[in-house]
Design a protein around this motif. Sequence first.
Motif, PDB file in Angstrom:
ATOM      1  N   MET A  88      -7.183 -69.231  -5.655  1.00 31.96           N
ATOM      2  CA  MET A  88      -6.842 -69.757  -6.976  1.00 31.96           C
ATOM      3  C   MET A  88      -5.344 -69.898  -7.217  1.00 31.96           C
ATOM      4  SD  MET A  88      -9.622 -70.591  -8.421  1.00 31.96           S
ATOM      5  CE  MET A  88      -8.799 -71.036  -9.946  1.00 31.96           C
ATOM      6  N   ALA A  89      -4.526 -69.934  -6.184  1.00 28.85           N
ATOM      7  CA  ALA A  89      -3.077 -70.043  -6.368  1.00 28.85           C
ATOM      8  C   ALA A  89      -2.708 -71.306  -7.139  1.00 28.85           C
ATOM      9  CB  ALA A  89      -2.378 -70.039  -5.019  1.00 28.85           C
ATOM     10  N   SER A  90      -1.603 -71.238  -7.876  1.00 30.15           N
ATOM     11  CA  SER A  90      -1.101 -72.409  -8.593  1.00 30.15           C
ATOM     12  C   SER A  90      -0.038 -73.107  -7.751  1.00 30.15           C
ATOM     13  CB  SER A  90      -0.506 -71.985  -9.943  1.00 30.15           C
ATOM     14  OG  SER A  90       0.752 -71.354  -9.756  1.00 30.15           O
ATOM     15  N   LYS A  91       0.530 -74.155  -8.282  1.00 32.83           N
ATOM     16  CA  LYS A  91       1.599 -74.880  -7.576  1.00 32.83           C
ATOM     17  C   LYS A  91       2.833 -74.021  -7.432  1.00 32.83           C
ATOM     18  CE  LYS A  91       3.559 -78.712  -5.960  1.00 32.83           C
ATOM     19  NZ  LYS A  91       3.112 -79.361  -4.700  1.00 32.83           N
ATOM     20  N   THR A  92       3.069 -73.129  -8.387  1.00 32.64           N
ATOM     21  CA  THR A  92       4.320 -72.378  -8.418  1.00 32.64           C
ATOM     22  C   THR A  92       4.186 -70.907  -8.065  1.00 32.64           C
ATOM     23  OG1 THR A  92       3.966 -72.163 -10.817  1.00 32.64           O
ATOM     24  CG2 THR A  92       5.466 -73.889 -10.069  1.00 32.64           C
ATOM     25  N   SER A  93       2.958 -70.415  -7.881  1.00 26.72           N
ATOM     26  CA  SER A  93       2.811 -68.979  -7.640  1.00 26.72           C
ATOM     27  C   SER A  93       1.465 -68.665  -6.989  1.00 26.72           C
ATOM     28  CB  SER A  93       2.923 -68.201  -8.957  1.00 26.72           C
ATOM     29  OG  SER A  93       2.734 -66.818  -8.746  1.00 26.72           O
ATOM     30  N   ILE A  94       1.460 -67.627  -6.155  1.00 24.78           N
ATOM     31  CA  ILE A  94       0.194 -67.145  -5.604  1.00 24.78           C
ATOM     32  C   ILE A  94      -0.626 -66.427  -6.670  1.00 24.78           C
ATOM     33  CG2 ILE A  94       0.948 -66.947  -3.204  1.00 24.78           C
ATOM     34  CD1 ILE A  94       1.529 -64.013  -3.667  1.00 24.78           C
ATOM     35  N   VAL A  95       0.008 -66.082  -7.805  1.00 22.79           N
ATOM     36  CA  VAL A  95      -0.708 -65.508  -8.946  1.00 22.79           C
ATOM     37  C   VAL A  95      -0.711 -66.552 -10.056  1.00 22.79           C
ATOM     38  CG1 VAL A  95      -0.878 -63.610 -10.585  1.00 22.79           C
ATOM     39  CG2 VAL A  95       0.048 -63.190  -8.294  1.00 22.79           C
ATOM     40  N   THR A  96      -1.884 -67.062 -10.365  1.00 23.48           N
ATOM     41  CA  THR A  96      -1.996 -68.168 -11.313  1.00 23.48           C
ATOM     42  C   THR A  96      -2.141 -67.683 -12.742  1.00 23.48           C
ATOM     43  OG1 THR A  96      -3.187 -70.237 -11.723  1.00 23.48           O
ATOM     44  CG2 THR A  96      -4.525 -68.311 -11.215  1.00 23.48           C
ATOM     45  N   ASP A  97      -1.903 -68.586 -13.680  1.00 22.24           N
ATOM     46  CA  ASP A  97      -2.339 -68.363 -15.052  1.00 22.24           C
ATOM     47  C   ASP A  97      -3.581 -69.224 -15.279  1.00 22.24           C
ATOM     48  OD1 ASP A  97      -1.313 -70.978 -15.450  1.00 22.24           O
ATOM     49  OD2 ASP A  97      -0.716 -70.493 -17.501  1.00 22.24           O
ATOM     50  N   SER A  98      -4.193 -69.088 -16.446  1.00 19.92           N
ATOM     51  CA  SER A  98      -5.458 -69.788 -16.692  1.00 19.92           C
ATOM     52  C   SER A  98      -5.279 -71.293 -16.814  1.00 19.92           C
ATOM     53  CB  SER A  98      -6.125 -69.239 -17.964  1.00 19.92           C
ATOM     54  OG  SER A  98      -6.549 -67.908 -17.766  1.00 19.92           O
ATOM     55  N   ALA A  99      -4.135 -71.744 -17.282  1.00 22.18           N
ATOM     56  CA  ALA A  99      -3.911 -73.179 -17.425  1.00 22.18           C
ATOM     57  C   ALA A  99      -3.883 -73.866 -16.068  1.00 22.18           C
ATOM     58  CB  ALA A  99      -2.605 -73.430 -18.182  1.00 22.18           C
ATOM     59  N   ALA A 100      -3.084 -73.332 -15.157  1.00 25.71           N
ATOM     60  CA  ALA A 100      -3.014 -73.917 -13.815  1.00 25.71           C
ATOM     61  C   ALA A 100      -4.335 -73.773 -13.077  1.00 25.71           C
ATOM     62  CB  ALA A 100      -1.886 -73.261 -13.025  1.00 25.71           C
ATOM     63  N   ALA A 101      -5.007 -72.659 -13.293  1.00 22.31           N
ATOM     64  CA  ALA A 101      -6.290 -72.431 -12.616  1.00 22.31           C
ATOM     65  C   ALA A 101      -7.322 -73.458 -13.055  1.00 22.31           C
ATOM     66  CB  ALA A 101      -6.788 -71.019 -12.913  1.00 22.31           C
ATOM     67  N   HIS A 109      -5.689 -81.017  -8.746  1.00 20.91           N
ATOM     68  CA  HIS A 109      -4.371 -80.769  -8.165  1.00 20.91           C
ATOM     69  C   HIS A 109      -3.846 -79.431  -8.671  1.00 20.91           C
ATOM     70  CE1 HIS A 109      -3.643 -84.896  -6.581  1.00 20.91           C
ATOM     71  NE2 HIS A 109      -4.487 -85.204  -7.546  1.00 20.91           N
ATOM     72  N   ARG A 110      -3.106 -78.749  -7.819  1.00 22.69           N
ATOM     73  CA  ARG A 110      -2.426 -77.536  -8.259  1.00 22.69           C
ATOM     74  C   ARG A 110      -1.195 -77.936  -9.072  1.00 22.69           C
ATOM     75  NH1 ARG A 110      -2.893 -73.488  -2.949  1.00 22.69           N
ATOM     76  NH2 ARG A 110      -4.965 -72.673  -3.533  1.00 22.69           N
ATOM     77  N   VAL A 111      -1.042 -77.301 -10.220  1.00 20.05           N
ATOM     78  CA  VAL A 111       0.073 -77.599 -11.111  1.00 20.05           C
ATOM     79  C   VAL A 111       0.830 -76.314 -11.415  1.00 20.05           C
ATOM     80  CG1 VAL A 111      -1.179 -79.553 -12.116  1.00 20.05           C
ATOM     81  CG2 VAL A 111      -1.283 -77.301 -13.239  1.00 20.05           C
ATOM     82  N   PRO A 112       2.043 -76.421 -11.969  1.00 20.89           N
ATOM     83  CA  PRO A 112       2.804 -75.212 -12.320  1.00 20.89           C
ATOM     84  C   PRO A 112       2.082 -74.381 -13.380  1.00 20.89           C
ATOM     85  CG  PRO A 112       4.254 -77.122 -12.250  1.00 20.89           C
ATOM     86  CD  PRO A 112       2.849 -77.647 -12.163  1.00 20.89           C
ATOM     87  N   ASN A 113       2.243 -73.078 -13.323  1.00 25.21           N
ATOM     88  CA  ASN A 113       1.679 -72.205 -14.352  1.00 25.21           C
ATOM     89  C   ASN A 113       2.135 -72.664 -15.731  1.00 25.21           C
ATOM     90  OD1 ASN A 113       0.373 -70.600 -12.490  1.00 25.21           O
ATOM     91  ND2 ASN A 113       1.878 -68.944 -12.544  1.00 25.21           N
ATOM     92  N   GLY A 114       1.194 -72.677 -16.675  1.00 21.91           N
ATOM     93  CA  GLY A 114       1.497 -73.088 -18.039  1.00 21.91           C
ATOM     94  C   GLY A 114       1.172 -74.535 -18.334  1.00 21.91           C
ATOM     95  N   ASN A 115       1.090 -75.372 -17.301  1.00 19.24           N
ATOM     96  CA  ASN A 115       0.791 -76.796 -17.488  1.00 19.24           C
ATOM     97  C   ASN A 115      -0.714 -77.043 -17.495  1.00 19.24           C
ATOM     98  OD1 ASN A 115       3.556 -76.940 -17.162  1.00 19.24           O
ATOM     99  ND2 ASN A 115       3.501 -78.656 -15.717  1.00 19.24           N
ATOM    100  N   LEU A 116      -1.104 -78.103 -18.186  1.00 18.82           N
ATOM    101  CA  LEU A 116      -2.504 -78.533 -18.186  1.00 18.82           C
ATOM    102  C   LEU A 116      -2.585 -79.950 -17.632  1.00 18.82           C
ATOM    103  CD1 LEU A 116      -3.586 -77.067 -21.636  1.00 18.82           C
ATOM    104  CD2 LEU A 116      -4.576 -76.448 -19.420  1.00 18.82           C
TER     105      LEU A 116
END
Length: 471
Positions: A88-101, A109-116
């Motif tokens: 479940m990694a995001s574009k910017t981190s191996i630890v995602t937030d719910s928005a990127a997930a 597509h994987r996006v930066p944490n915080g983006n939808l």
Amino acid sequence: MKRREFFKNSSLLGLGAFFLGAESLKSNTIREEFRHKKTKNIIFMVSDGMSSGTLAMSDIYSKRILGKPSAWLGAYQDDLMQRGLMDMASKTSIVTDSAAASSSWGGGHRVPNGNLNIGAKGEEYEPILQKFKKAGKKVGCVTTVPITHATPAGFCVNIKSRSDQAVIAEKYATLDFDVMMGGGQKYFDPKSRKDKKDMYAVFTKKGYHVAKNKSEMLKAQPNQKLLGVFTEDSLPYSVDAKTLGTDKTTPNLLDLTQKAIEQMKSHSNGFVLQVEAGKVDWAAHGNDFAALLFDQLMFDSCVNHVLDFAKKDGNTLVVITSDHGNANPGLVYGKGVDPLFDNTVSIKHSNDWILQGIRTDATEKEIIDRLYENSGNMKISTEHAKEIIAYYKDVQAEDGIYNPKHLPFQLLSKMQYGHFHVGWNSMNHTSDYTELAMYGPGSEHMKSFMRNDQMHNFLLKVAEVDMLNKA
């Protein structure tokens, strides 16, 4: 691309069963059961922030207290579902937030944490529910947090910041989706919105049945578009709703799930529904054991209902997963852990409810009594009560000490360790490979390990909506 061409290699899956033993034979028999059936409906279920320990504890409680396995793990035990893991990694981190997930599933597509569904360079990826709606299906989301929150929004909209929930509510009004239900009245009510816009009126004008309580929700006619926004922020934790009786006026996640399916199930072209237990994540952030356990059990009751529906329907793919781990809770080895865990049967309230109700001038006895009466007959010492009192007196916060960010959740969870033997890794998201389960037509093509951004194309292809996959 034709479905049979995309999956032509999968026709070989059953050939090895003879050599793999009885369990593999049974698994491949399940795969064959769905091979020639159409994926008409999809129900995508998310226990937000569910670590593997959360899933295990709910199953242990179910077995020890309720006398049966949880629906989720029981389906594994019966070899009913395909099982795997998801990165479940995001574009910017191996630890995602719910928005990127959610965006990884929603936009592919994987996006930066915080983006939808907005890429690192501003790319916009069309959300999956918009694609399914264009393909003629009914679509919707239900959740225990604001309906404008990250996980449902990731299936629905493009926006740079997940925090712009008032804007997300406006975007929803343009989509013509069929069922959207959860909390978040403050993003719809003109009295709460900064711009004073009446989003309820906007949805009503567009033909929606708008519900603000359980009875209004139940009055919605099948096939009628439905917006349900039942609380100012999130829905109550399951353990609190049961004790306070708010479940009579405010629907729980099972109520929402049942109603959403009822609204859409008769549509000739099928439906796609996202179901989210959003407050599992909130409870993990607060190391709030009772809130976590009983919201996970509520999610499990939804799993049971959805699997029953899918078995009878025969054309519904069920996907069950989490978007990331959170706090990695679990039962910890030690003397008496079995009966200590059983203390959970006496819990009346979440730690959130307990801490929200402590006055800044509370006495030691009042705190000791409050915890004993509401947290599984837990007895704390006078010294522990003094620690809690000191916390309330010491905290200085402009947004108030009763803001959940400032309440002594971690302090209380450490005190509860000796009473329940539940340990916590942290108070934040973790990099877990999340649990992934599928049942129904399309599940026979599931890989045992997937990247999160592969899910988008997978869902479109099994539902034969390839022509819209242009993101």
